[in-house]
Design a protein around this motif. Structure first.
Motif, short mmCIF file in Angstrom:
data_model
loop_
_atom_site.label_atom_id
_atom_site.label_comp_id
_atom_site.label_asym_id
_atom_site.label_seq_id
_atom_site.Cartn_x
_atom_site.Cartn_y
_atom_site.Cartn_z
N LEU B 287 0.83 -1.21 0.00
CA LEU B 287 0.00 0.00 0.00
C LEU B 287 0.86 1.26 0.00
CD1 LEU B 287 -2.83 1.40 0.51
CD2 LEU B 287 -2.37 1.11 2.94
N GLU B 288 1.83 1.28 0.90
CA GLU B 288 2.66 2.47 1.03
C GLU B 288 3.43 2.74 -0.27
OE1 GLU B 288 4.29 5.70 2.11
OE2 GLU B 288 5.88 4.19 1.83
N LYS B 290 2.79 1.73 -3.35
CA LYS B 290 1.99 2.06 -4.53
C LYS B 290 1.39 3.47 -4.44
CE LYS B 290 0.94 -2.49 -6.33
NZ LYS B 290 0.15 -3.69 -6.00
N ILE B 291 0.92 3.83 -3.25
CA ILE B 291 0.39 5.20 -3.10
C ILE B 291 1.51 6.21 -3.37
CG2 ILE B 291 -0.58 6.87 -1.46
CD1 ILE B 291 -2.71 4.94 -2.13
N MET B 294 2.07 6.55 -7.06
CA MET B 294 1.02 7.36 -7.68
C MET B 294 1.24 8.84 -7.37
SD MET B 294 -2.53 5.14 -7.40
CE MET B 294 -3.43 5.95 -8.72
N THR B 295 1.53 9.14 -6.12
CA THR B 295 1.75 10.54 -5.74
C THR B 295 2.90 11.14 -6.53
OG1 THR B 295 0.86 10.17 -3.53
CG2 THR B 295 2.37 12.03 -3.80
N ILE B 298 1.90 11.67 -10.21
CA ILE B 298 0.96 12.78 -10.37
C ILE B 298 1.70 14.11 -10.21
CG2 ILE B 298 -0.96 13.96 -9.21
CD1 ILE B 298 -2.08 11.05 -8.70
N ARG B 302 3.86 17.01 -16.01
CA ARG B 302 3.83 18.45 -16.31
C ARG B 302 2.80 18.83 -17.36
NH1 ARG B 302 9.85 17.91 -15.58
NH2 ARG B 302 10.15 18.70 -13.48
N PHE B 307 -5.49 13.83 -16.93
CA PHE B 307 -4.82 12.56 -16.61
C PHE B 307 -3.34 12.63 -16.93
CE2 PHE B 307 -9.26 11.61 -16.99
CZ PHE B 307 -9.49 10.67 -15.99
N ASP B 309 0.50 10.97 -17.97
CA ASP B 309 1.00 9.97 -18.90
C ASP B 309 0.87 8.58 -18.30
OD1 ASP B 309 1.72 11.76 -20.78
OD2 ASP B 309 3.84 11.85 -20.24
N ARG B 316 -0.97 2.18 -15.98
CA ARG B 316 -2.22 2.93 -16.10
C ARG B 316 -1.90 4.42 -16.14
NH1 ARG B 316 -4.23 0.80 -10.38
NH2 ARG B 316 -2.82 -0.83 -11.10
N LYS B 317 -2.85 5.22 -16.60
CA LYS B 317 -2.83 6.65 -16.40
C LYS B 317 -3.45 6.96 -15.04
CE LYS B 317 -3.10 8.30 -21.13
NZ LYS B 317 -3.57 9.54 -21.76
N MET B 318 -3.24 8.13 -14.54
CA MET B 318 -3.84 8.51 -13.25
C MET B 318 -4.51 9.87 -13.37
SD MET B 318 -0.53 7.49 -11.10
CE MET B 318 0.19 5.89 -11.49
N LEU B 319 -5.53 10.04 -12.57
CA LEU B 319 -6.25 11.30 -12.53
C LEU B 319 -5.47 12.30 -11.69
CD1 LEU B 319 -8.88 12.88 -13.12
CD2 LEU B 319 -9.73 11.98 -10.95
N GLU B 321 -6.65 15.59 -11.11
CA GLU B 321 -7.46 16.63 -10.44
C GLU B 321 -8.79 16.07 -9.97
OE1 GLU B 321 -9.20 19.01 -14.24
OE2 GLU B 321 -7.04 18.92 -14.00
N ARG C 27 3.19 20.10 -22.67
CA ARG C 27 4.02 19.21 -21.86
C ARG C 27 5.30 19.92 -21.48
NH1 ARG C 27 2.00 14.78 -20.46
NH2 ARG C 27 0.27 13.97 -21.69
N ARG C 28 5.97 19.35 -20.52
CA ARG C 28 7.27 19.89 -20.15
C ARG C 28 8.25 18.72 -20.17
NH1 ARG C 28 6.83 23.36 -14.78
NH2 ARG C 28 4.95 24.00 -15.89
N GLN C 224 -12.82 7.79 -19.16
CA GLN C 224 -11.56 7.28 -18.64
C GLN C 224 -11.76 6.59 -17.28
OE1 GLN C 224 -8.67 7.32 -20.26
NE2 GLN C 224 -7.42 6.53 -18.59
N TYR D 188 -2.45 10.08 5.26
CA TYR D 188 -2.30 10.55 3.88
C TYR D 188 -3.14 11.79 3.66
CZ TYR D 188 0.10 6.20 2.78
OH TYR D 188 1.00 5.18 2.74
N LEU D 272 -9.15 -0.13 -13.97
CA LEU D 272 -8.15 -0.14 -12.91
C LEU D 272 -8.31 1.11 -12.04
CD1 LEU D 272 -4.86 -1.15 -14.73
CD2 LEU D 272 -6.27 -2.54 -13.25
N GLN D 274 -7.53 4.44 -10.81
CA GLN D 274 -6.73 5.51 -11.42
C GLN D 274 -6.61 6.71 -10.49
OE1 GLN D 274 -7.88 6.10 -15.73
NE2 GLN D 274 -9.13 4.31 -15.27
N THR D 275 -7.16 6.58 -9.30
CA THR D 275 -6.95 7.60 -8.28
C THR D 275 -6.39 6.91 -7.04
OG1 THR D 275 -9.15 7.34 -7.29
CG2 THR D 275 -8.95 8.91 -9.10
N ARG D 276 -5.70 7.69 -6.23
CA ARG D 276 -5.18 7.12 -4.99
C ARG D 276 -6.32 6.70 -4.06
NH1 ARG D 276 -1.24 12.07 -3.98
NH2 ARG D 276 -3.07 13.00 -4.99
N LEU D 279 -7.44 3.32 -5.23
CA LEU D 279 -6.45 2.30 -4.87
C LEU D 279 -6.52 2.00 -3.37
CD1 LEU D 279 -4.08 0.66 -6.20
CD2 LEU D 279 -2.57 2.32 -5.10
N MET D 283 -7.33 -1.57 -1.63
CA MET D 283 -6.34 -2.30 -0.85
C MET D 283 -6.83 -2.57 0.57
SD MET D 283 -2.72 -0.91 -2.37
CE MET D 283 -1.78 -2.44 -2.11
#
Lengths: 321, 321, 321, 321, 321, 321
Positions: B287-288, B290-291, B294-295, B298, B302, B307, B309, B316-319, B321, C27-28, C224, D188, D272, D274-276, D279, D283
């Motif tokens: 858990l620690e 993977k979070i 992700m952090t 995110i 840039r 979402f 890259d 996966r992509k991540m959200l 906002e 992008r950056r 998404q 968190y 999957l 896609q947000t913390r 996740l 978990m």
């Protein structure tokens, strides 16, 4: 002017000498520009090369895959690798013998090949078959397949990329697997030694039909669509017919060894090894191939670290020292 | 001249300042050209760099992996990333203190490090072990392992690439897993709280032997061949011997937590978690990590899209906002 | 000046014409340099483009994703593909109609689209639904979903990348799957033909909510995070409510077809097909998509070999002749 | 005559008392013989039972799944497990209240149920939602879903077999996951605490529609074909409509948590995490379920060995001491 | 009365003779009935046995796992296998020597064991180590580990179930792998022969700590929680300390062979083989074990078909003739 | 006395009538007891049967696999299934025609067979080949293979267990796949219709060599060791030789269809489908087989629930209504 080997080339070098054309593909970029994508070789390795548009139509008819060709061009650096930008290229048939003499053309310099002594390996293999395969039909079948394919077998590579991918590689690999089989089978007297030896000799015979040969990096049309397991199996059945050996369970077991020698369905064997002899040939083939891949990777790594770079097939680094 | 941080460099910039050399490998292209493949770092990130042939033999002896070095060169763009083409490079030992003063050398600027307060994390960890691990031998063992490895533990990264890959990362990660364990285990009074806490503290201790440290991106020789699970397990057994704690089922259960903490055989644990305590430590570590991944992903993205890259490890992509 | 199509561009070409902006991301680089990463399209394909730093702040406000934009720049070669280095760019709203006339602006040239006749496909689909779905509520539901989504359905792509990734692709794919279903279901009179047809028509309806549309390569925010299986399922439930069709096992079976149509959990279906109708729709959808991918790959391959390049999704080469 | 609990039955016992009928299926052997395949329960466990042919047609109409029934029969041993051979069986409606009094009928003895205090868990859950979910719409949505489903939620099991498979199991499991979430999310602060809490409360709400309830071992018709992820997601969307909360990205993120909470496609999540927050909920749900399975398995193992029998879901033995 | 061997027993036989108690577990059916679940053995095989309730409390204290016990009972048929229903049972310590004489007690009849000559295998092994491991420390280490574990090594099985699961099986398996290694390594002079031999001898040494021994089918407490790879590795490190061999890369490579000898992470090796020597030991161990499993399965199959029954580990049928 | 069909048998029935012996294996229990393990069949299904020891040596010589045999015995219940305990058994050759008349022997009652009209399917198939395969050699090849194998093809099952496992099953399955192919290929005019049809007709021809036939549940010796993909491929090559059709790319593509028709390496195809025709034949074969398995499972389920029992191959329950 002496041939500069591929391992000695540097960015910025201008060259004018012969290479082997191992692959020649006319391609178009997604955006419509034609070029020739070429794989050159000499004894020391292979190198990518390109013919770009202006020179394309003029030079394309003048050389072919599997030929030697005289090439003028400039070595450039592309993504950490060298690549040859070809300015002029002509197949060997367009050179007079005087020109060839002048350039010091020497085909032995241009073909990657086993370092082992091919005729001696071949003799050993024949001797072992004659002396150590006692079942008459098995021996006769194995000998006839060897003799009828002698020319190719002494020259073919064992695979396009993974291991023994050079002239004589198929014989080198076959020889090594048979060497292993001879030693190991002694420790398993309950197995049929004749079958193990014949299977070890013949397991990759289908490569002679699957691969174009040591001058090319392509599969044949049939090889691409059928694969060397089926092709090798058919060679054995035909050869058995020719010596009028039929309806024998031993023959079927030999055929099984060929079809099963990749060991798992997901590696392309349509049946799992169901005899100890088939399992044995599979595992010795696997051992030989993997140790060879490790040895090659360790020897070719040029870094100074204790460990090599990542190996893409074996999915690991390896210890060098 | 103030240090320009890596995140502020642009193509075309000419620089002349100090960096940390995190990786230095002498490599040869497949076609025979030597170069130095270098990973530079400062507090804000890492950047690839190269020393090409002419300068190579002159500069190679003048700096080493894990050192600070003064570097002159030019920033170039390579495959959408910046890369430094090094023209001159000398390790810090080749600079006089006057020169260092002139250049404004400041090691704090050059080392990627946790943003957390290391001494305070360390104190908290010691306090928790003393106050919350009630089993005397478990507490003594955990304390002795902490104290005997204090220097490394305060500095080591938690991994080379994936997460907490910076100075102090191992302590940060350990601290976070222990924080989680303290809260979660309260809700499971049927578990052995002492074991969960000790396991959380010690689960990654083998990293101290597996990784070279925060100045390098390499594994040690032993770490590469044995792995931090086995190495950590041995550290615990040795420490238990030193405090003459032996033959205890609780000790074996702690050892089991270390060996099982990757949770699955295919992730490198030689045994599956067979106790709830081992499963708990595995899942909190997972858990620690993977979070955190992700952090980081995110925060480092840039783009302006909702979402990120694609993340290559989490696939996966991540959200954002 | 006539539009030069993307397939006809060559390195070194200087262009000044309109394209469709399918993707625009600020992008950056990891090292801090801002740029615009753009995907351009016209009827013949897509091409990567970049706006680098100096021009960036000036041009970024002047165009948007999904718009046509007039672009001046130079075609460059990057990793065997062409890429446009943009010097000036302005969205269509910044052009006067005189300017547009002068440039010969023609939106039909700029949008990749199906070659099939959309109105005719649409009519066929409606006719089939009316004549061949005999269950009144199923027919009413299917018709109302078609009619209420007509505009989008005639324009949407069937996917972002894999197959039918162009204007009208969703209708083309739907039409093809329904065509298959009509023929195949005749041979299986024991199946519920109404359900198979309705399922074939509606299986991908969620794409209308998942994808941004044919002018973009992005998923919507909801698409998404939720995916088109869930989204399509909800569209059907809402439509059923609107026609006050409730509590019917046939309706639930239709919903099941939508959720199960990826065939396997690992391909994103939360339930396996548990009816023959659901299995049938899944397998025909799969057949249609895969044959289409092979056809596209074979047609787009520009080499002269008998076999194509490697296909990354289907993981194989294909025979071209 | 007091009820003899299932855990106290022995082969050869003749019994005449009430049980809960958790599953009743009329089956036919492959060779044509009808029988009733029944799963009986009381507070202490479940037991297989059969009604064979002679008695079948007489007794089949007299009782139903989900009912209490008075049963006379004989306990037999079948494949190391006890099985009840039923001689007479009648549903509770066929008993007079005098008869029930005489037999000492007590429904509390017959239903497997959580050992925890349901009203108290419920109150805690409501309190936490009110006090700790600060986002007004999220709080309102969560509260309304709790209140509108209070009756079922206080009674439903969390699954048919794997864990918390008894009355009140869904609330117990929900409560435990929320307890975990409350503690963990404090560590968190960069996560959206409201979302994590709401997601933890609601993640399994679809079970209320998927499962028949605590008196049955069956899925509902819709549950079997749609699954509780989709069903739970729809409950949330409907509830949001009812409180006129729409078009909110936070709402979509909550929906994402429900659909993604199985964590992997192959475990039935169509997307999957896609947000913390997604996740995290996945978990913690996984942690709670697995620790519970281990605890149950350890407690139910009756051997005297240090390790339990093999656990078929977790695929391991577990340490008991 | 002569011992009737397990392979000669028939349903209905009443017996009164000695067996080895390989496993003894007190179990309770799910429904509360206690019984003893026993695995009996003699030289010819193993057989399940049960002590049911009446006799249970009287006989449980009178015998233990790993003991010989005199047993009276009746052979019954259970799911196509024989099972012994035990009526009376007493451990050997409860018998007078006169009684033992009368019954013709002969421990050699009761213990499944290798058919090979243990002292001779042992001598060969010692000789090979002395003569063929030339590296002094490697030889000394290997010898000391052999000598200090001689008693166990001559008796231990190589596994509980899969292959060589009988007295002397570990030595037999070790001997066979070393035999293979000696022959095969000759063909690979580029490998470190000393390492391959030492690795072959020591690869399974951890089994001495993992398994209870040849009189039991259980793992030890430590063996179950740590596994023989870690345990064997520790034995080698301790032995190296005892001969004051430290800090050697060769030693680390030997340790690597032990940890890597299962060849893949999913088979329990925490690291992949990264040296050819480690790959070699892994593959020869695998070869030996699999051929042995095939041989055993073929020999034990009693059908008259050309092919055996399905083999559950190798997942195939095998050809018998 | 009329034949009582297997579906009508009940425990306790005493019978004395004829069955087909589909499998007869002499086996020995692990503990040494010989018995005959038999699979009986009549038109309505199959049933397990046993001949135990006393009767064994007397009756074993009197009947054989693939024969009809007169059997006296008693129906017993074993693990929820019926099993026949055979008391007397004699093959049909030991009966006089008077006896046969008396018993009302009727072979049509004893053989599980397709319900379709075999001669009519066969005529359709021939007609389609003649009218719809336009390529002369392809048509000639297909026709000659059909005609030369007519007798077997009209009788063979399509598989031993999974689907169409009865007399005429191979023709039924072939017919169905060809029916599908004819309809589907019309919608794909860009495919080679001749190849798809010929591939559909011939894809399973190797079953004629792999399976013993409809009177047995065994593979042939060659079938077990080589598999029907290789065997079918060889039949095609031989037939091509016989009509002197050689060296044709179309022929190789047909061969490819046979070898690739399992679609994935892990399902036993040694090559992946690399043509659309091969992919098409694979997918239609897969569709036909899976729908058939679902139909059979739904029809054979005798429970009263909405859903069937678990299907072991498709790994799911199915909806019945």
């Amino acid at each position: 002017m002496p041939h500069i080997f591929i391992t000695d080339l540097k960015p910025g070098d201008k060259i004018n000498q012969f290479f082997l054309i191992k692959r020649k593909e006319r391609r178009r970029t997604r955006t419509g520009k034609d070029y020739l994508d070429i794989s050159l070789a000499d004894r020391t390795g292979t190198m990518a090369a390109k013919v770009w548009s202006e020179a394309l139509d003029q030079f394309d008819p003048l050389f072919a895959e599997g030929q030697f060709a005289g090439i003028a061009g400039r070595v450039e650096s592309y993504q950490d690798e060298l690549q040859l930008n070809i300015e002029r290229i002509k197949g060997i048939q367009h050179w007079s013998s005087e020109q060839l003499d002048l350039t010091g053309f020497n085909p032995d310099h241009l073909i990657p090949a086993t370092g082992l002594d091919i005729p001696s390996l071949w003799e050993d293999l024949l001797t072992w078959v004659k002396e150590e395969i006692h079942h008459p039909a098995l021996q006769a079948l194995t000998l006839s397949l060897l003799k009828n394919n002698e020319e190719g077998w002494k020259q073919w590579p064992a695979s396009k990329i993974y291991h023994h991918a050079y002239k004589g590689g198929l014989l080198e690999h076959t020889f090594r697997v048979v060497q292993l089989a001879r030693e190991v089978v002694k420790l398993y007297p309950e197995l049929n030694q004749d079958l193990v030896l014949a299977g070890a000799v013949l397991h990759d015979i289908g490569k002679l039909k699957e691969l174009e040969g040591y001058l090319s990096e392509h599969n044949t049309y049939e090889g691409q669509l059928l694969g060397h397991l089926a092709q090798g199996w058919e060679m054995i059945r035909k050869a058995a017919q020719e010596i009028s050996w039929d309806d024998s369970r031993i023959l079927t077991q030999l055929e099984h060894i060929i079809l099963a020698h990749h060991g798992q369905l997901e590696f392309g064997s349509p049946v799992l090894p169901q005899t100890r002899e088939a399992l044995m040939v599979h595992m010795l083939d696997d051992l030989e191939g993997k140790i060879k891949m490790m040895t090659d990777h360790i020897e070719q790594d040029r870094g100074e670290e204790a460990f090599t770079d990542w190996h893409k097939v074996l999915k690991r680094k390896m210890l060098k020292e």
